[in-house]
Design a protein around this motif. Structure first.
Motif, PDB file in Angstrom:
ATOM      1  N   ALA A  39       0.830  -1.202   0.000  1.00 55.06           N
ATOM      2  CA  ALA A  39       0.000   0.000   0.000  1.00 55.06           C
ATOM      3  C   ALA A  39       0.867   1.256   0.000  1.00 55.06           C
ATOM      4  O   ALA A  39       0.563   2.236  -0.694  1.00 55.06           O
ATOM      5  N   TRP A  40       1.940   1.226   0.767  1.00 52.49           N
ATOM      6  CA  TRP A  40       2.889   2.351   0.782  1.00 52.49           C
ATOM      7  C   TRP A  40       3.503   2.524  -0.609  1.00 52.49           C
ATOM      8  O   TRP A  40       3.628   3.639  -1.117  1.00 52.49           O
ATOM      9  N   ASP A  41       3.876   1.420  -1.240  1.00 49.97           N
ATOM     10  CA  ASP A  41       4.526   1.472  -2.552  1.00 49.97           C
ATOM     11  C   ASP A  41       3.606   2.025  -3.630  1.00 49.97           C
ATOM     12  O   ASP A  41       4.043   2.781  -4.498  1.00 49.97           O
ATOM     13  N   VAL A  42       2.330   1.638  -3.602  1.00 50.81           N
ATOM     14  CA  VAL A  42       1.433   2.111  -4.660  1.00 50.81           C
ATOM     15  C   VAL A  42       1.234   3.617  -4.543  1.00 50.81           C
ATOM     16  O   VAL A  42       1.143   4.332  -5.550  1.00 50.81           O
ATOM     17  N   HIS A  43       1.214   4.137  -3.320  1.00 46.86           N
ATOM     18  CA  HIS A  43       1.103   5.593  -3.140  1.00 46.86           C
ATOM     19  C   HIS A  43       2.351   6.297  -3.644  1.00 46.86           C
ATOM     20  O   HIS A  43       2.276   7.300  -4.365  1.00 46.86           O
ATOM     21  N   THR A  44       3.531   5.758  -3.304  1.00 47.85           N
ATOM     22  CA  THR A  44       4.788   6.366  -3.739  1.00 47.85           C
ATOM     23  C   THR A  44       4.942   6.319  -5.253  1.00 47.85           C
ATOM     24  O   THR A  44       5.418   7.267  -5.877  1.00 47.85           O
ATOM     25  N   PHE A  45       4.521   5.214  -5.859  1.00 50.33           N
ATOM     26  CA  PHE A  45       4.681   5.045  -7.306  1.00 50.33           C
ATOM     27  C   PHE A  45       3.689   5.891  -8.096  1.00 50.33           C
ATOM     28  O   PHE A  45       4.043   6.546  -9.078  1.00 50.33           O
ATOM     29  N   VAL A  46       2.428   5.884  -7.663  1.00 52.21           N
ATOM     30  CA  VAL A  46       1.374   6.498  -8.472  1.00 52.21           C
ATOM     31  C   VAL A  46       1.351   8.013  -8.330  1.00 52.21           C
ATOM     32  O   VAL A  46       1.060   8.723  -9.300  1.00 52.21           O
ATOM     33  N   LEU A  47       1.663   8.525  -7.135  1.00 46.27           N
ATOM     34  CA  LEU A  47       1.496   9.960  -6.921  1.00 46.27           C
ATOM     35  C   LEU A  47       2.308  10.834  -7.887  1.00 46.27           C
ATOM     36  O   LEU A  47       1.758  11.785  -8.457  1.00 46.27           O
ATOM     37  N   PRO A  48       3.620  10.573  -8.127  1.00 46.22           N
ATOM     38  CA  PRO A  48       4.323  11.400  -9.121  1.00 46.22           C
ATOM     39  C   PRO A  48       3.715  11.315 -10.515  1.00 46.22           C
ATOM     40  O   PRO A  48       3.637  12.320 -11.233  1.00 46.22           O
ATOM     41  N   ILE A  49       3.257  10.121 -10.913  1.00 43.39           N
ATOM     42  CA  ILE A  49       2.649   9.976 -12.239  1.00 43.39           C
ATOM     43  C   ILE A  49       1.298  10.674 -12.288  1.00 43.39           C
ATOM     44  O   ILE A  49       0.979  11.396 -13.245  1.00 43.39           O
ATOM     45  N   LEU A  50       0.487  10.504 -11.238  1.00 41.22           N
ATOM     46  CA  LEU A  50      -0.808  11.164 -11.180  1.00 41.22           C
ATOM     47  C   LEU A  50      -0.650  12.684 -11.155  1.00 41.22           C
ATOM     48  O   LEU A  50      -1.375  13.414 -11.846  1.00 41.22           O
ATOM     49  N   GLY A  51       0.295  13.157 -10.360  1.00 45.23           N
ATOM     50  CA  GLY A  51       0.539  14.592 -10.317  1.00 45.23           C
ATOM     51  C   GLY A  51       1.035  15.146 -11.639  1.00 45.23           C
ATOM     52  O   GLY A  51       0.653  16.241 -12.061  1.00 45.23           O
ATOM     53  N   HIS A  52       1.903  14.383 -12.311  1.00 49.30           N
ATOM     54  CA  HIS A  52       2.403  14.807 -13.625  1.00 49.30           C
ATOM     55  C   HIS A  52       1.260  14.879 -14.632  1.00 49.30           C
ATOM     56  O   HIS A  52       1.180  15.821 -15.430  1.00 49.30           O
ATOM     57  N   GLU A  53       0.352  13.893 -14.592  1.00 48.08           N
ATOM     58  CA  GLU A  53      -0.788  13.902 -15.510  1.00 48.08           C
ATOM     59  C   GLU A  53      -1.717  15.075 -15.249  1.00 48.08           C
ATOM     60  O   GLU A  53      -2.310  15.636 -16.182  1.00 48.08           O
ATOM     61  N   ARG A  54      -1.850  15.481 -13.988  1.00 53.50           N
ATOM     62  CA  ARG A  54      -2.764  16.573 -13.634  1.00 53.50           C
ATOM     63  C   ARG A  54      -2.088  17.940 -13.673  1.00 53.50           C
ATOM     64  O   ARG A  54      -2.701  18.948 -13.290  1.00 53.50           O
ATOM     65  N   GLY A  55      -0.814  17.985 -14.088  1.00 54.11           N
ATOM     66  CA  GLY A  55      -0.115  19.253 -14.227  1.00 54.11           C
ATOM     67  C   GLY A  55       0.369  19.869 -12.935  1.00 54.11           C
ATOM     68  O   GLY A  55       0.643  21.075 -12.879  1.00 54.11           O
ATOM     69  N   LEU A  56       0.505  19.076 -11.884  1.00 54.07           N
ATOM     70  CA  LEU A  56       1.007  19.598 -10.612  1.00 54.07           C
ATOM     71  C   LEU A  56       2.514  19.810 -10.695  1.00 54.07           C
ATOM     72  O   LEU A  56       3.226  19.059 -11.355  1.00 54.07           O
ATOM     73  N   SER A  57       3.007  20.819  -9.999  1.00 50.16           N
ATOM     74  CA  SER A  57       4.450  21.100  -9.995  1.00 50.16           C
ATOM     75  C   SER A  57       5.178  20.104  -9.105  1.00 50.16           C
ATOM     76  O   SER A  57       4.573  19.398  -8.290  1.00 50.16           O
ATOM     77  N   ALA A  58       6.504  20.077  -9.253  1.00 51.04           N
ATOM     78  CA  ALA A  58       7.316  19.197  -8.404  1.00 51.04           C
ATOM     79  C   ALA A  58       7.175  19.570  -6.937  1.00 51.04           C
ATOM     80  O   ALA A  58       7.164  18.706  -6.052  1.00 51.04           O
ATOM     81  N   SER A  59       7.053  20.871  -6.650  1.00 51.02           N
ATOM     82  CA  SER A  59       6.882  21.307  -5.260  1.00 51.02           C
ATOM     83  C   SER A  59       5.572  20.791  -4.682  1.00 51.02           C
ATOM     84  O   SER A  59       5.517  20.362  -3.524  1.00 51.02           O
TER      85      SER A  59
END
Length: 394
Positions: free
Chosen positions: A226-246
């Motif tokens: 569960a920890w891994d899926v959050h760590t893996f998906v969040l950067p990809i999900l954020g990138h898809e939604r246009g969120l900044s690195a910060s």
């Protein structure tokens, strides 16, 4: 163990672990910027867990034989080398090398420090307290490393996410392990127990012959997934939604703050509840948080889910470590810790690649719901983790 000594060891692990967590945020972002696919990013993230799988058992045996200082020095050197290589040559090959080296560093330091504090307690009743405090370190590192890295990536270059920002971020991460040695070098070593005649020629798989230990490792693996899926998906999900690195770093930071905060409160809670009850409630809460996470519309709502998930998963590790230390035979705590690290890091190595493949078919929501269902089913095994007396290894 004195409170001051324990706090210094917590801070030491924060420093060396932050190098890995910061690198784990920067590496996929840079790889995506260089044009690599989500599947290739999954392979890159998996490498952070590959070296701990390979080196966990040698690191545990090294800690059992030599104590704290030798494995900690090796961990510091690996972290500085990996991030230094990425700062000098920010290319995909160096990112892979950094992932292997910083993953090995974090795993080795974690085993050595957890073994050290576990052996320092005067009575088994103190285990939940000291492990609650030492477990704050990875959670704080999951906040400090990504947050500092995200800010440097966005603001240290001429424009956000410029190569210069990545170079500066990797350079700063290379300096953090030096503070680890400054904090931990004065820690008094406990006398090493002489090897017993029954332990001669024993392999680590003898530890896995204990049914309670097998059940504990299975439950811990589900929570690590569960920890891994959050760590893996969040950067990809954020990138898809246009969120900044910060913003992505802040979301990961919210998760980490929640995990650290609940671990600070655990000594009071754990004094009234047995380990298995804390783990049971946390597992069900994590399953619910993952179920609704992909439905959150924006960064604020995603942050709220990250906090709930951090509270749930953050409360698990101290309970697992307390049970594990009670199960392990004297003189083999390092190996028992290594078996746990090897199990969860093998999952962290394999899962991102599976997540990348499954996510290509199901999407992000499907990944969250799949892991949520696995947690709900696995929770049924937790009531069997009641310890009456330490089992013997055959």
């Amino acid at each position: 163990m004195k409170s001051r000594e324990l706090l210094r060891l917590v801070a030491a692990q924060v420093c060396v672990h932050s190098a890995m967590t910061g690198a784990r945020l920067a590496a996929p972002l840079l790889a995506l910027q260089l044009g690599y696919s989500a599947a290739q990013v999954g392979v890159l993230l998996a490498l952070f867990a590959l070296s701990p799988v390979i080196l966990a058992l040698p690191a545990g045996r090294l800690a059992d034989r030599h104590g704290l200082r030798v494995p900690l020095l090796l961990a510091i050197g690996a972290a500085m080398l990996g991030t230094g290589l990425a700062a000098a040559w920010p290319r995909f090959g160096m990112l892979c090398a950094m992932a292997l080296l910083t993953g090995a560093s974090a795993g080795t330091a974690q085993i050595a420090l957890q073994r050290h504090v576990g052996r320092a307690v005067a009575h088994p009743s103190e285990l939940k307290t000291v492990f609650s405090w030492i477990a704050i370190a990875p959670a704080m590192a999951n906040f400090i490393g990504p947050l500092i890295t995200g800010l440097l990536i966005d603001h240290a270059g001429p424009q956000p996410a410029h190569e210069t920002g990545f170079r500066v971020a990797f350079g700063v991460l290379a300096l953090l392990p030096l503070a680890c040695w400054a904090l931990a070098r004065g820690a008094p070593e406990r006398p090493l127990p002489p090897p017993g005649p029954r332990d001669a020629g024993k392999s680590v798989w003898d530890l896995a012959s204990v049914p309670l230990l097998r059940r504990l490792l299975m439950v811990n693996w589900l929570q690590a997934m569960a920890w891994d899926v959050h760590t893996f998906v969040l950067p990809i999900l954020g990138h898809e939604r246009g969120l900044s690195a910060s913003t992505i770093g802040a979301l990961l930071g919210a998760f980490a703050i929640a995990a650290a905060g609940v671990r600070m409160a655990l000594p009071l809670l754990a004094a009234k509840l047995p380990e298995w009850q804390v783990m049971y409630g946390a597992t069900l809460l994590a399953a619910c948080a993952l179920m609704v996470y992909p439905l959150m519309p924006g960064a604020l709502a995603m942050g709220a889910c990250s906090v709930v998930l951090g509270v749930a998963l953050g409360s698990v590790q101290p309970m697992v470590l307390s049970l594990l230390h009670q199960v392990a035979p004297p003189g083999r705590q390092g190996e028992a810790m290594a078996l746990r690290v090897m199990t969860i890091n093998f999952s962290s190595f394999l899962m991102p690649m599976l997540f990348g493949s499954i996510g290509a078919v199901t999407g992000v929501a499907g990944l969250f719901w799949l892991v949520s269902g696995a947690l709900a089913l696995g929770a049924r095994a937790i009531p069997g983790l009641q310890v009456a007396e330490p089992p013997k290894v055959k």
